[in-house]
Design an enzyme around this catalytic site. Structure first.
Site, PDB file in Angstrom:
ATOM      1  N   GLU A 197     -71.009  41.208  88.274  1.00 56.82           N
ATOM      2  CA  GLU A 197     -70.999  40.475  86.684  1.00 56.82           C
ATOM      3  C   GLU A 197     -70.322  39.043  86.904  1.00 56.82           C
ATOM      4  OE1 GLU A 197     -69.517  43.383  83.821  1.00 56.82           O
ATOM      5  OE2 GLU A 197     -69.800  44.857  85.826  1.00 56.82           O
ATOM      6  N   ARG A 224     -66.744  54.260  95.934  1.00 60.99           N
ATOM      7  CA  ARG A 224     -66.089  52.907  96.012  1.00 60.99           C
ATOM      8  C   ARG A 224     -65.026  52.492  97.022  1.00 60.99           C
ATOM      9  NH1 ARG A 224     -63.751  51.673  89.910  1.00 60.99           N
ATOM     10  NH2 ARG A 224     -63.340  49.455  91.535  1.00 60.99           N
ATOM     11  N   LYS A 236     -61.020  44.118  88.300  1.00 67.59           N
ATOM     12  CA  LYS A 236     -61.079  43.441  87.898  1.00 67.59           C
ATOM     13  C   LYS A 236     -59.861  42.524  86.925  1.00 67.59           C
ATOM     14  CE  LYS A 236     -65.193  42.219  87.783  1.00 67.59           C
ATOM     15  NZ  LYS A 236     -66.808  42.240  87.793  1.00 67.59           N
TER      16      LYS A 236
END
Length: 548
Positions: A22, A248, A258
């Site tokens: 993104e 992850r 983020k």
């Protein structure tokens, strides 16, 4: 799993993976794991990889993040077969939305956000149907088209899938598909005011592109049901993409959210997205880490289903291991103390040859370092009243100057406050090169630079951004910023570095002998005024702290 797909011809098309960031922030070390996995699989099996930007939120996305992602992927050593954007599929996704409404599989809900959230129920209680769930197909289509035409304000209506409000997977309780946002998109401008939700766009974009294996992290495990449902309901029934989840990266002393990284930037805790303390690829690159070290680290930690934290020391090991085999050695003094060799001729400067690489590195080369009557040594390499196991310079003691001569401290000069400001020593001219012809040995070897020829430099000693392995493990009422390490950056002015580095371009990496690995800063270094960033220490200094 992919090898089996290839052997059986399961998908009837080449292996096709995608890396779908993104564009709402700079990529970080967690993305490195995904980049290496997706691009590596495509490379291994002779397939294709798509770089697709999932740009469905006009409020947070920016072209600067797209450009940063592209630059970082290329810097890591990868190239994509197609550059794609979810925003290019807005028309197609809208057609899918109308198809779902026509099939009775979607409806326009006019509840507000809070009502929708309350209606979903909980993990233990089922949700309740929206009062608008049974609108007719005709009414839903009319409202949907008017939403697209911009007739309604933000939040007045949403399009929801019509699945099951009692589904055990709460994501399947009539998830939102489209929402109204009168906001300018960084690529589509004001052309659209009806934007797809991430879950709606993501899986269908994979299907449109013919992705074979959709690789994602474990937080998307529950979303697999809605991806599969959407892909099936709009007609992608022939060998659709299959999602595989993996754990992850969770790295000690680091945050990879983020949202939190954006806070660090916006609140001024760091100087920007490329601050060398940041776990962003831009920050890691500016700190002097190589793409090979990052790829080796990603390969070493591997891919697993079970979540686990990775020690930062593991990452630093691969950084040291890589730099040790590739960077030249130079001498730099961070806290200079002057040494005057009283028996060395005044005004004389000789050039001594020093190897740029140690014997265990498969690289060759040397440089000339100037030697003169006045030198700089590290202040920590001298003690006036040393303990028993201190083997460096002290009054009356002889030590070796690396690549140069033996020297003996004869006199200590202090200022009015009693601080040592100068050492007066003698050198043995017979020990040129650092060895005594009579075979005598010294226990200490120290580095140095010529006072007459040294470069003045700023050195930035970067360390861990947080002072504890899990930055979120803070007392109640505090957040992760309470765990910031106040010593994560120490700026040293007036450091002295040997002149062999003077003509090297910014971004050149070195090992400062006995000190650490450094890189000349690509932003702030100027001719005649170099700035060096510490990439990593020579050994894990935090291990000693942890053991205390």
């Amino acid at each position: 799993m992919v090898a089996e797909d290839v052997a059986t011809g399961r998908f009837g098309r080449p292996v096709t993976t995608r890396f779908p960031p993104e564009p709402n922030g700079f990529p970080h070390i967690g993305h490195v794991k995904s980049i290496c996995l997706n691009f590596g699989l495509a490379r291994e099996f002779g397939g294709r990889v798509h770089l697709r930007f999932d740009d469905t939120n006009p409020l947070t996305e920016d072209m600067k993040y797209v450009e940063a992602m592209k630059a970082d992927v290329r810097w890591l050593g990868f190239e994509w077969d197609a550059e794609l954007y979810a925003s290019d599929y807005f028309e197609r996704l809208y057609e899918f939305a109308e198809l779902l409404v026509t099939k009775g599989k979607a409806y326009v809900d006019s509840q507000n956000e809070e009502q929708i959230r309350e209606g979903r129920g909980t993990v233990t209680t089922p949700g309740t149907d929206s009062p608008f769930r049974n609108r007719s197909v005709e009414e839903n289509l009319d409202l949907l088209r008017r939403m697209k035409a911009g007739e309604f304000p933000d939040g007045s209506h949403v399009l929801r899938a019509k699945i099951d409000m009692a589904h055990p997977n709460m994501i399947m309780r009539d998830p939102l598909l489209l929402r109204i946002r009168h906001a300018e998109h960084y690529r589509r401008g004001t052309e659209w005011c009806l934007y797809p939700l991430y879950d709606f766009a993501h899986g269908l974009s994979d299907a449109i592109e013919g992705i074979t294996r959709s690789l994602c992290t474990l937080e998307f495990k529950d979303s697999r049901d809605i991806y599969d449902w959407l892909v099936r309901e709009v007609g992608f029934e022939q060998n659709p993409p299959t999602q595989i989840e993996f754990a992850r990266l969770e790295l000690d002393y680091t945050v990879l959210s983020k949202r939190k990284l954006l806070r660090l930037v916006n609140e001024g805790h760091v100087s920007g997205w490329d601050d060398p303390r940041m776990p962003t690829i831009a920050g890691i690159r500016r700190r002097g880490v190589t793409p090979e070290a990052l790829r080796n680290f990603a390969d070493a930690i591997g891919v697993a289903r079970k979540p686990a934290r990775t020690e930062l020391a593991t990452f630093e090991h691969y950084v040291r291991d890589d730099l040790n085999m590739r960077v030249p050695r130079v001498m730099g003094v961070l806290d200079p103390l002057k040494v005057v060799l009283t028996n060395y001729p005044e005004g004389q400067v000789e050039e001594l040859e020093a190897p740029s690489y140690p014997h265990d590195v498969p690289l060759e080369g040397s440089r000339l370092v100037p030697f003169s009557r006045e030198l700089w040594i590290e202040r920590d390499d001298f003690m006036e009243d040393p303990p028993k196991k201190f083997f460096r310079l002290a009054p009356g003691r002889e030590v070796r100057l690396r690549y140069a001569y033996f020297i003996t401290c004869q006199e200590v000069v202090k200022d009015e406050s009693g601080r040592v400001i100068e050492l007066r020593c003698t050198y043995d001219p017979a020990t040129r090169g650092g060895d005594a012809p009579d075979g005598r040995k010294v226990q200490g070897t120290i580095h140095w630079v010529s006072a007459a020829r040294a470069l003045d430099a700023e050195v930035r000693l970067y360390d861990r951004l947080f002072s504890q392995p899990d930055p979120d493990d803070v007392p109640e009422g505090q957040d992760f910023t309470a765990a910031l390490n106040p010593q994560s950056l120490v700026v040293v002015k007036g450091a002295k570095v040997e002149p062999s580095v003077a003509s090297d371009p910014p971004g050149t990496r070195y090992q400062f002998e006995r000190t650490g690995y450094f890189v000349s800063d690509t932003v702030d270094s100027k001719p005649g005024a170099p700035v060096f960033n510490r990439t990593v220490t020579l050994r894990d200094t935090w291990a000693k702290v942890k053991d205390r």
